[in-house]
Design a protein around this motif. Structure first.
Motif, short mmCIF file in Angstrom:
data_model
loop_
_atom_site.label_atom_id
_atom_site.label_comp_id
_atom_site.label_asym_id
_atom_site.label_seq_id
_atom_site.Cartn_x
_atom_site.Cartn_y
_atom_site.Cartn_z
N ARG A 223 0.83 -1.22 0.00
CA ARG A 223 0.00 0.00 0.00
C ARG A 223 0.87 1.26 0.00
O ARG A 223 0.46 2.32 -0.46
N GLY A 224 2.07 1.13 0.53
CA GLY A 224 3.01 2.25 0.58
C GLY A 224 3.40 2.77 -0.79
O GLY A 224 3.90 3.90 -0.90
N VAL A 225 3.17 1.98 -1.84
CA VAL A 225 3.49 2.45 -3.20
C VAL A 225 2.55 3.60 -3.57
O VAL A 225 2.90 4.48 -4.34
N ILE A 299 11.99 -1.99 2.38
CA ILE A 299 12.11 -0.53 2.27
C ILE A 299 10.83 0.03 2.88
O ILE A 299 9.72 -0.25 2.40
N ASN A 300 10.96 0.78 3.95
CA ASN A 300 9.77 1.28 4.63
C ASN A 300 10.11 2.56 5.42
O ASN A 300 11.22 2.68 5.95
N LYS A 301 9.14 3.45 5.47
CA LYS A 301 9.35 4.68 6.25
C LYS A 301 9.35 4.40 7.75
O LYS A 301 9.93 5.15 8.53
N ASP A 318 11.81 6.63 2.36
CA ASP A 318 10.71 6.71 1.39
C ASP A 318 11.11 5.91 0.15
O ASP A 318 12.18 6.15 -0.42
N LEU A 319 10.26 4.99 -0.25
CA LEU A 319 10.62 4.14 -1.38
C LEU A 319 10.84 4.95 -2.64
O LEU A 319 11.59 4.53 -3.54
N TYR A 320 10.22 6.14 -2.71
CA TYR A 320 10.40 6.99 -3.90
C TYR A 320 11.77 7.68 -3.91
O TYR A 320 12.15 8.29 -4.89
C1 LIG Z 1 -8.21 -13.83 5.43
C2 LIG Z 1 -7.19 -12.84 5.00
C3 LIG Z 1 -6.34 -13.16 3.97
C4 LIG Z 1 -5.37 -12.24 3.54
N1 LIG Z 1 -4.53 -12.59 2.53
C5 LIG Z 1 -3.53 -11.74 2.20
C6 LIG Z 1 -2.56 -12.11 1.21
O1 LIG Z 1 -2.63 -13.18 0.57
N2 LIG Z 1 -1.57 -11.24 0.95
C7 LIG Z 1 -1.43 -10.05 1.60
O2 LIG Z 1 -0.48 -9.30 1.30
N3 LIG Z 1 -2.34 -9.67 2.51
C8 LIG Z 1 -3.38 -10.49 2.82
N4 LIG Z 1 -4.29 -10.08 3.74
C9 LIG Z 1 -4.28 -8.67 4.18
C10 LIG Z 1 -3.27 -8.38 5.28
O3 LIG Z 1 -3.82 -8.63 6.52
C11 LIG Z 1 -2.81 -6.92 5.21
O4 LIG Z 1 -3.94 -6.09 5.27
C12 LIG Z 1 -2.04 -6.56 3.95
O5 LIG Z 1 -1.01 -7.49 3.73
C13 LIG Z 1 -1.45 -5.16 4.13
O6 LIG Z 1 -0.82 -4.78 2.95
P1 LIG Z 1 0.36 -3.72 2.99
O7 LIG Z 1 1.45 -4.19 3.86
O8 LIG Z 1 0.68 -3.43 1.58
O9 LIG Z 1 -0.35 -2.41 3.58
P2 LIG Z 1 -0.18 -1.68 4.97
O10 LIG Z 1 -0.32 -2.61 6.10
O11 LIG Z 1 -1.09 -0.51 4.91
O12 LIG Z 1 1.34 -1.18 4.96
C14 LIG Z 1 1.82 -0.16 4.15
C15 LIG Z 1 3.25 0.09 4.56
O13 LIG Z 1 3.83 1.04 3.66
C16 LIG Z 1 4.68 1.90 4.40
N5 LIG Z 1 4.81 3.12 3.58
C17 LIG Z 1 3.87 4.04 3.27
N6 LIG Z 1 4.36 4.93 2.40
C18 LIG Z 1 5.64 4.60 2.16
C19 LIG Z 1 6.68 5.14 1.33
N7 LIG Z 1 6.47 6.20 0.54
N8 LIG Z 1 7.89 4.53 1.33
C20 LIG Z 1 8.12 3.45 2.10
N9 LIG Z 1 7.17 2.89 2.91
C21 LIG Z 1 5.95 3.44 2.92
C22 LIG Z 1 3.97 2.11 5.72
O14 LIG Z 1 4.88 2.49 6.72
C23 LIG Z 1 3.40 0.72 5.95
O15 LIG Z 1 4.28 -0.10 6.69
C24 LIG Z 1 -5.27 -10.97 4.17
C25 LIG Z 1 -6.14 -10.67 5.22
C26 LIG Z 1 -7.08 -11.57 5.64
C27 LIG Z 1 -7.98 -11.23 6.78
#
Ligand SMILES: Cc1cc2nc3c(=O)[nH]c(=O)nc-3n(C[C@H](O)[C@H](O)[C@H](O)COP(=O)(O)OP(=O)(O)OC[C@H]3O[C@@H](n4cnc5c(N)ncnc54)[C@H](O)[C@@H]3O)c2cc1C
Length: 331
Positions: A223-225, A299-301, A318-320
């Motif tokens: 989501r950070g992308v 890579i994470n903030k 920042d990944l960017y």
């Molecule tokens: C039954 C079930 C099954 C699931 N199956 C999957 C699955 O198969 N795969 C999966 O991935 N998830 C799955 N999920 C969802 C999972 O629980 C998380 O919600 C999901 O993985 C979160 O995705 P994320 O890490 O991309 O987003 P987030 O948790 O929102 O994390 C975003 C990260 O980006 C960082 N960030 C933001 N901006 C920047 C930047 N510019 N530069 C660097 N870092 C930045 C933030 O600090 C944060 O750590 C499932 C959930 C359930 C309940």
């Protein structure tokens, strides 16, 4: 059902469009272990047309015996035809355990076959073992959104069936010159016509051609992308490194990238040499699909996210800013 009549461990050697699926070699590893623990044979089942040539390869990778049904009616995969052929083979040869890959094909096929045979199936397991005391198959899989691991048994019927997630086991090593038995099973093709489904045409999906589960380097975005455009930067890094792009569920749910790139519990399991997680927090459901990577770079903030803690190299920022710097350094 007399359980004592059922002997040997079977694996389904999935082929499609003239190729043996790579995950079959992982099933050979898992199946070999089960067969050795039971003191029984490991047998592979090959269905299709012009597939006999794969039999010796299966033996070279650990099978003691290969059942081959090689007829034109099996050229194109149809659930009900394949499941009926498999259930007839089970009735004839009575295997004790039966592993099928948890691929798209295998998930459908294992469920249908289990119903035809009248036995139990543990779907999408990540680990299998033989229980020392009773010789039962213990199949373990994540449950409750990946928060628990459940071990499932099938006490009263045979074979104990299980579909096994790709990438859960290492591929079996090749042992050239290994000797095994190849049994060509005659197929009464008239029996398997009249399927409710009809094969019309095979259309290859328009992808980048790189299979994520086979990739040695993966640049994954979360989501950070921030948006769809952002994945272009990840694609650049992946291309520079000769790898593939992957994603967490966040960007998939947001429509930034297709579901087939999703890694995790409800996506693909991957085992690359290098996994670069960009803006992924590392929730348990994501980790379930990539924790087998040899080297993890995050890579994470936020330095306190689970992915940053699990990473071998945690790049805070920042990944960017970080990815363009990496591209520059790789230039
Ligand atoms: C039954 C079930 C099954 C699931 N199956 C999957 C699955 O198969 N795969 C999966 O991935 N998830 C799955 N999920 C969802 C999972 O629980 C998380 O919600 C999901 O993985 C979160 O995705 P994320 O890490 O991309 O987003 P987030 O948790 O929102 O994390 C975003 C990260 O980006 C960082 N960030 C933001 N901006 C920047 C930047 N510019 N530069 C660097 N870092 C930045 C933030 O600090 C944060 O750590 C499932 C959930 C359930 C309940």
């Amino acid at each position: 059902m007399n359980l004592q009549d059922y002997k040997n461990v079977w694996i389904f050697a999935q082929t499609q469009r003239g190729k043996l699926s790579p995950t079959v070699y992982e099933l050979l590893t898992a199946g070999r272990q089960l067969a050795d623990d039971l003191g029984e044979k490991l047998c592979a089942v090959l269905l299709g047309h012009q597939v006999k040539a794969f039999a010796q390869d299966l033996i070279n990778h650990g099978a003691d015996c290969v059942y081959v049904c090689d007829v034109p009616v099996l050229e194109n995969y149809l659930d009900d035809v394949y499941a009926r052929v498999l259930s007839d083979l089970v009735a004839q040869y009575k295997p004790n355990k039966f592993l099928i890959p948890a691929t798209n094909m295998g998930r459908a096929l294992s469920a249908k076959t289990a119903v035809f045979v009248g036995t139990g199936l543990t779907a999408d397991a990540t680990e299998v073992s033989i229980h020392k005391e009773d010789g039962q198959l213990y199949a373990t899989r994540p449950t409750f959104g990946g928060n628990l691991m459940a071990t499932i048994t099938c006490a009263k019927t045979r074979p104990e069936m299980c579909s096994l997630r790709p990438m859960s086991y290492e591929k079996a090593p090749k042992q050239p010159g290994r000797i095994g038995e190849i049994i060509e099973v005659p197929v009464d093709t008239g029996k398997y016509t009249g399927s409710l489904a009809k094969f019309v045409q095979f259309i290859k999906s328009k992808g980048d051609g790189l299979d994520l589960s086979e990739a040695e380097i993966i640049v994954a975005g979360g989501r950070g992308v921030g948006n769809k455009e952002g994945f272009k930067l990840l694609e650049k890094l992946a291309a520079r490194l000769g790898g593939a792009v992957g994603a967490s569920r966040g960007p998939v749910d947001s429509g930034w990238i297709d579901y087939r790139y999703q890694i995790g519990l409800t996506g693909r399991t991957v085992k690359p040499k290098l996994y670069i997680a960009c803006g992924i927090s590392g929730q348990i459901q994501h980790m379930a699909g990539m924790s087998g990577a040899n080297v993890i770079v995050a890579i994470n903030k936020d330095p306190d996210t689970p992915m940053m803690k699990a990473a071998h190299f945690a790049l805070e920022g920042d990944l960017y800013e970080v990815i363009p710097a990496m591209l520059e350094a790789l230039h």
